[in-house]
Write an enzyme that holds these catalytic residues in place. Structure first.
Site, PDB file in Angstrom:
ATOM      1  N   ASP A  14       0.820  -1.217   0.000  1.00 17.34           N
ATOM      2  CA  ASP A  14       0.000   0.000   0.000  1.00 17.34           C
ATOM      3  C   ASP A  14       0.857   1.272   0.000  1.00 17.34           C
ATOM      4  O   ASP A  14       0.627   2.176   0.811  1.00 17.34           O
ATOM      5  CB  ASP A  14      -0.944   0.024   1.225  1.00 17.34           C
ATOM      6  CG  ASP A  14      -1.743  -1.258   1.386  1.00 17.34           C
ATOM      7  OD1 ASP A  14      -2.089  -1.864   0.356  1.00 17.34           O
ATOM      8  OD2 ASP A  14      -2.013  -1.657   2.530  1.00 17.34           O
ATOM      9  N   GLU A 173     -11.130   0.294  -4.112  1.00 10.07           N
ATOM     10  CA  GLU A 173     -10.446   0.676  -2.870  1.00 10.07           C
ATOM     11  C   GLU A 173      -9.308   1.645  -3.178  1.00 10.07           C
ATOM     12  O   GLU A 173      -9.040   1.964  -4.327  1.00 10.07           O
ATOM     13  CB  GLU A 173      -9.889  -0.583  -2.169  1.00 10.07           C
ATOM     14  CG  GLU A 173     -10.991  -1.463  -1.602  1.00 10.07           C
ATOM     15  CD  GLU A 173     -10.519  -2.830  -1.114  1.00 10.07           C
ATOM     16  OE1 GLU A 173      -9.377  -3.205  -1.402  1.00 10.07           O
ATOM     17  OE2 GLU A 173     -11.318  -3.515  -0.457  1.00 10.07           O
TER      18      GLU A 173
HETATM   19  C1  6LW Z   1      -5.783  -2.334   1.909  1.00 14.75           C
HETATM   20  C2  6LW Z   1      -6.708  -2.447   0.775  1.00 14.75           C
HETATM   21  C3  6LW Z   1      -6.481  -3.809   0.347  1.00 14.75           C
HETATM   22  O1  6LW Z   1      -6.260  -1.436   2.868  1.00 14.75           O
HETATM   23  O2  6LW Z   1      -5.778  -4.518   1.277  1.00 14.75           O
HETATM   24  O3  6LW Z   1      -7.471  -5.407  -0.945  1.00 14.75           O
HETATM   25  C4  6LW Z   1      -5.773  -3.732   2.420  1.00 14.75           C
HETATM   26  N1  6LW Z   1      -6.933  -4.241  -0.750  1.00 14.75           N
HETATM   27  O4  6LW Z   1      -6.472  -1.492  -0.223  1.00 14.75           O
HETATM   28  C5  6LW Z   1      -4.644  -4.008   3.331  1.00 14.75           C
HETATM   29  O5  6LW Z   1      -3.393  -3.797   2.693  1.00 14.75           O
END
Ligand code: 6LW
Length: 481
Positions: A14, A173
């Site tokens: 991330d 996301e």
């Molecule tokens: C993060 C999100 C994700 O917050 O995994 O699936 C999470 N995507 O963007 C944790 O890294």
């Protein structure tokens, strides 16, 4: 010019990046580890050095009872008017918050809470002084990217959260907004963080939308390709001081078949160009590899800390992490000079109670690890070396006392299956405990009087998210219980 990915190897997912003049600062997720949110610095985006952590005090990051895979998720770092802002989520804890600092090498503020239920927060500072918060959450049971105006001083929400995009696939996301040539660009991750991961983009003349998706989405994707890099997504883009554009994103380096990635999700870099009608193109065709070709910034290499730590400085080196908040008296660098003293706690690596543990990320597949242990265990006490990805997936080589007999044991825990697979009577004290690792196997050995003896081994495959670990990567740690 060629450069290599990942630019930050080992569990560093991330990534989010900001620029101040010719300096770049990058943060990554740290989950149940403390201190929280490693902070990296670069002058060329390729070579990074760790300069600290953003969350170094329990008042900033309380990880009490946080399960593996919860804790710090997906920080965003931004720089505005002389101040650095970081917004993030503590899953299972305080939820969404921001912290700030005027000195990137100093301490960050205590958290300012933000009353939005969701993940992956980001900040956007518009030219007119308004600050916007984006994050992923629900409206009417629909999952998507939300936006609202934020009072960045108080954390107060100033407008009703509005859903502005649900992306093109599952799990929209990791939103970030950028204003480029008068348009608002909304970059998101999609597909979940596994092999279907990708990044897509949309744009609008108004920050609240409507957002028009790019016809060439996803703009980052290695899905279904036979490449040494997979799961690319969760990106942040930045314009460099020479005008060039770049993306940082997370990706994995899967090995084996069926594939697995014990090193976790790492930080990758790709160049960005723009089409004539103003859409970004990542690395020419949206794919990312280990060897990359781009017009890089002038190279700026940092001296890296040595591979060996003799624990002879008053502070722990930056690579070391605790599992959740450390119990103050459970460790010391001053009890005995040149040694790290661990005072074992009653809990062990299997739970989420405080444990005397200090570890560092595995950053390369082929590595050799060794530590000198001096230990006089009482009955039932244990100290050793572990390769661990979560409290339910770890292997360890330890010195213990059982039935009045001092011994070295090799134990594996894979989910609910747990077994001491080997034990040998051993009086050597001190003793060297070691691991020889490659992409396939962790081989545990002891060494005394220059003689190396392998005690046990465990597959790398079972220390991975494919085997049930959530989101993190393998740590090598020393512990006492
Ligand atoms: C993060 C999100 C994700 O917050 O995994 O699936 C999470 N995507 O963007 C944790 O890294």
């Amino acid at each position: 010019m060629k450069y290599n990915n990942p630019v930050i190897p080992g569990f560093n997912p991330d990534p989010s990046v900001c620029r101040v003049g010719e300096d770049y600062y990058l943060v990554t997720s740290s989950f149940e580890y403390f201190p929280g949110i490693p902070l990296y610095h670069s002058r060329d985006l390729v070579n990074w050095r760790q300069v600290g952590y953003c969350l170094t005090r329990k008042s900033q990051l309380d990880l009490t009872n946080i399960p593996a895979g919860d804790g710090i998720w997906a920080p965003t770092i931004r720089y505005h008017n002389g101040r650095f802002y970081l917004t993030c989520t503590v899953m299972g804890g305080i939820g969404n918050f921001l912290v700030y600092t005027d000195d990137i090498y100093g301490e960050w503020s205590d958290p300012v809470l933000i009353d939005f239920t969701g993940i992956d927060p980001s900040l956007f500072f518009d030219d007119d002084g308004c600050v916007y918060y984006t994050g992923t959450g629900y409206t009417d049971n629909k999952y998507g990217i939300h936006i609202f105006r934020l009072d960045v001083e108080t954390g107060k929400i100033k407008t009703e959260p509005k859903m502005i995009w649900s992306g093109t696939g599952a799990y929209p996301e990791a939103p970030h907004i950028y204003k480029i040539n008068g348009l608002y660009y909304l970059l998101i991750a999609e597909g979940g963080t596994d092999y279907g991961h990708m990044s897509s983009i949309a744009r609008s003349a108004s920050v609240f939308g409507p957002y028009e998706p790019c016809a060439d989405n996803p703009i980052i994707s290695n899905r279904s390709l036979d490449l040494p890099v997979a799961c690319t997504g969760h990106a942040d883009i930045i314009q460099a001081h020479n005008g060039s554009w770049w993306a940082v994103c997370l990706a994995t380096r899967p090995v084996g078949y069926p594939s697995y990635h014990p090193l976790g999700r790492e930080t990758f870099l790709a160049s960005v160009t723009w089409t004539e009608d103003g859409w970004p193109v990542v690395n020419q065709n949206g794919t990312i590899n280990t060897v990359m070709e781009a017009d890089c910034l002038p190279e700026h290499i940092w001296p890296q800390p040595g591979a060996r730590d003799s624990f002879d400085r008053p502070e722990l080196g930056l690579c070391w992490n605790f599992l959740r908040n450390p119990v103050p008296d459970s460790w010391s660098l001053v009890d005995r000079k040149g040694f790290l003293a661990l005072n074992g706690l009653s809990s062990n690596l299997d739970g989420i109670d405080p444990v005397a543990f200090i570890g560092r990320r595995q950053q390369h597949f082929a590595v050799s690890v060794r530590t000198l242990l001096e230990f006089n265990p009482a009955e039932g006490e244990e100290a050793g070396l572990t390769a661990l990805i979560s409290n339910s997936l770890h292997y360890e080589l330890a010195v213990t006392m059982s039935g009045g007999v001092r011994q070295v044991i090799f134990r594996r825990r894979i989910g609910t299956l747990q077994k001491v697979e080997n034990s040998i009577i051993c009086d050597h004290n001190p003793i060297i405990l070691g691991i020889d690792a490659d992409w396939d196997m962790y081989k545990f050995f002891i060494e005394a009087h220059g003689e190396k003896t392998y005690i046990g081994q465990g597959e790398a495959r079972y220390l991975s998210s494919e085997a049930g670990a959530a989101f993190t990567g393998v740590f090598f740690g020393i512990y006492a219980t």
